[in-house]
Design an enzyme around this catalytic site. Sequence first.
Site, PDB file in Angstrom:
ATOM      1  N   ASP A 179       5.942   0.897   6.926  1.00 14.08           N
ATOM      2  CA  ASP A 179       4.607   0.357   6.693  1.00 14.08           C
ATOM      3  C   ASP A 179       3.898   1.266   5.693  1.00 14.08           C
ATOM      4  O   ASP A 179       3.343   2.284   6.095  1.00 14.08           O
ATOM      5  CB  ASP A 179       3.852   0.287   8.023  1.00 14.08           C
ATOM      6  CG  ASP A 179       2.450  -0.248   7.905  1.00 14.08           C
ATOM      7  OD1 ASP A 179       2.124  -0.828   6.864  1.00 14.08           O
ATOM      8  OD2 ASP A 179       1.675  -0.077   8.856  1.00 14.08           O
TER       9      ASP A 179
ATOM     10  N   HIS B  77       3.685   2.595  12.968  1.00 14.70           N
ATOM     11  CA  HIS B  77       2.770   3.667  13.384  1.00 14.70           C
ATOM     12  C   HIS B  77       3.333   4.516  14.524  1.00 14.70           C
ATOM     13  O   HIS B  77       2.586   5.030  15.348  1.00 14.70           O
ATOM     14  CB  HIS B  77       1.401   3.099  13.811  1.00 14.70           C
ATOM     15  CG  HIS B  77       0.671   2.387  12.720  1.00 14.70           C
ATOM     16  ND1 HIS B  77      -0.642   1.973  12.839  1.00 14.70           N
ATOM     17  CD2 HIS B  77       1.061   2.019  11.464  1.00 14.70           C
ATOM     18  CE1 HIS B  77      -1.024   1.360  11.720  1.00 14.70           C
ATOM     19  NE2 HIS B  77       0.006   1.385  10.870  1.00 14.70           N
TER      20      HIS B  77
ATOM     21  N   GLU C  37      -5.040   1.950   2.530  1.00 19.23           N
ATOM     22  CA  GLU C  37      -5.069   0.720   3.331  1.00 19.23           C
ATOM     23  C   GLU C  37      -5.191   1.032   4.804  1.00 19.23           C
ATOM     24  O   GLU C  37      -5.904   0.351   5.549  1.00 19.23           O
ATOM     25  CB  GLU C  37      -3.799  -0.105   3.059  1.00 19.23           C
ATOM     26  CG  GLU C  37      -3.838  -1.519   3.611  1.00 19.23           C
ATOM     27  CD  GLU C  37      -3.277  -1.668   5.017  1.00 19.23           C
ATOM     28  OE1 GLU C  37      -3.338  -2.776   5.567  1.00 19.23           O
ATOM     29  OE2 GLU C  37      -2.762  -0.653   5.574  1.00 19.23           O
ATOM     30  N   GLU C  38      -4.503   2.088   5.249  1.00 18.78           N
ATOM     31  CA  GLU C  38      -4.495   2.420   6.670  1.00 18.78           C
ATOM     32  C   GLU C  38      -5.862   2.926   7.155  1.00 18.78           C
ATOM     33  O   GLU C  38      -6.139   2.909   8.349  1.00 18.78           O
ATOM     34  CB  GLU C  38      -3.422   3.474   6.975  1.00 18.78           C
ATOM     35  CG  GLU C  38      -1.993   3.015   6.721  1.00 18.78           C
ATOM     36  CD  GLU C  38      -1.512   1.947   7.678  1.00 18.78           C
ATOM     37  OE1 GLU C  38      -2.312   1.488   8.527  1.00 18.78           O
ATOM     38  OE2 GLU C  38      -0.335   1.558   7.590  1.00 18.78           O
TER      39      GLU C  38
ATOM     40  N   HIS D 178       0.815  -1.217   0.000  1.00 19.70           N
ATOM     41  CA  HIS D 178       0.000   0.000   0.000  1.00 19.70           C
ATOM     42  C   HIS D 178       0.845   1.261   0.000  1.00 19.70           C
ATOM     43  O   HIS D 178       1.957   1.310   0.524  1.00 19.70           O
ATOM     44  CB  HIS D 178      -1.014   0.000   1.151  1.00 19.70           C
ATOM     45  CG  HIS D 178      -0.458  -0.054   2.536  1.00 19.70           C
ATOM     46  ND1 HIS D 178      -0.129   1.071   3.252  1.00 19.70           N
ATOM     47  CD2 HIS D 178      -0.212  -1.101   3.355  1.00 19.70           C
ATOM     48  CE1 HIS D 178       0.301   0.715   4.464  1.00 19.70           C
ATOM     49  NE2 HIS D 178       0.263  -0.592   4.550  1.00 19.70           N
TER      50      HIS D 178
ATOM     51  N   ASP E 191       3.582  -6.886   3.524  1.00 19.33           N
ATOM     52  CA  ASP E 191       3.160  -5.859   4.482  1.00 19.33           C
ATOM     53  C   ASP E 191       3.309  -6.366   5.925  1.00 19.33           C
ATOM     54  O   ASP E 191       2.579  -5.963   6.812  1.00 19.33           O
ATOM     55  CB  ASP E 191       1.693  -5.476   4.199  1.00 19.33           C
ATOM     56  CG  ASP E 191       1.240  -4.239   4.951  1.00 19.33           C
ATOM     57  OD1 ASP E 191       2.107  -3.475   5.430  1.00 19.33           O
ATOM     58  OD2 ASP E 191       0.016  -4.033   5.073  1.00 19.33           O
TER      59      ASP E 191
ATOM     60  N   ASP F  42      -0.107   4.359   1.212  1.00 20.37           N
ATOM     61  CA  ASP F  42      -0.324   5.353   2.262  1.00 20.37           C
ATOM     62  C   ASP F  42       0.382   5.015   3.563  1.00 20.37           C
ATOM     63  O   ASP F  42       0.734   3.869   3.830  1.00 20.37           O
ATOM     64  CB  ASP F  42      -1.821   5.549   2.527  1.00 20.37           C
ATOM     65  CG  ASP F  42      -2.509   4.294   3.048  1.00 20.37           C
ATOM     66  OD1 ASP F  42      -2.168   3.185   2.589  1.00 20.37           O
ATOM     67  OD2 ASP F  42      -3.394   4.419   3.917  1.00 20.37           O
TER      68      ASP F  42
END
Length: 393
Positions: free
Chosen positions: A128, A367, A162-163, A92, A185, A94
Amino acid sequence: MKYLKKDSAWEKELLARFIDYAKTFSTSCGAQADKGVQPSTECQRDFANKIAAELSALGFEGVQVTKFGYVYAYIPANLAGTAAKPFCLLAHLDTVEECSGKNVKPQVKKRGGETIVTSDGTTLLGGDDKAGLAAIVTALHYLLANKKIAHPKIEVCFSPDEETGHGMDHVPLDLIKAKAAYTVDGGHIGELECECFNAYKSEVVFTGKAAHTGDARAAGMVNAIGAATLFVQSLPRAQAPETTDGYQGFYAPLEICGTMESARVSLLLRDFEADGMEARKKTVAQLAKAAAASYGASVKVKHMQQYLNMREGIKKAPFVVERLVAAYKESGIEPVFKPIRGGTDGSRLTEMGIPCPNIFTGAHEYHSEREWVSLEQMLAAADIIVSLGAIYA
């Protein structure tokens, strides 16, 4: 055998690519995505266009960015006269919005024989899933440059949002021809994930009655904020994200906001079992009703499915995992099966009929400003992708 070696030109290419991606702002916006806007931010579209241009320059075919911001491309099979089936690789575009992803300044360090990439501590790094993006592009560039390695058609699909939980809302199934796929991922080297949470998002809205605080008793004031607060406090403390691990599910309050007249609580529900999720939804409704009654408020509860455990879908196509296990071992890595305490785009793609387990990336402490990526582990992920292509051939 290992294809992508440590201290090779390919490792240098992988590092440079990852750093370039990490510096590229691509944070998504949950509020916009929930309204149906995709991509939810223009910076994701900019990143998609940048990667598409890179793939075209490297020799990928069919390169395009869809109107919803997905990057699609493929490398053609180099197998004459065989029926080797294609597969698709996903990552992904984002990064999560809870931690700043703007003006990322990657730092490269040596630690215990490994090359570690971090941010400068003021932003997330973006491993990520930019580690996954970099591993996929580098691996397929390697296959394009080493034509003696037989492989089938290999597709890529890089998704926005995705997030936010909306990464597969407009996945271009009309373009993807493969019936097997793999997200890149994951986390630590060796991890191979074939199961994940069932996931719901719940919205609980309490309605009260506003009044002047000086006349509140006589006017019959009902404080919706009080009811919302009581509801959050009544959620099982031992079933929170910070008090659970492994196969334990949880309730996770995300946001509480509002006024005396109306207050809203947004929370995530997670459980590996379908019956466990049904029990959690009932618990939320019961606790919300009790909190509302305690304050004389009314309440409405809405549950929204985000994704389901991909375990059952993957079981229907065992070859997808068997070939991936063989690729791990070919690269000298023993697979470690563990559940995803979250979900990937692969979770929803599996629901759509394309089984999609998850490969590690070498990224850690997602994150957060503490996020870091091991170059050696990222290189191992890229090597597994090359091996996977050869095994499918």
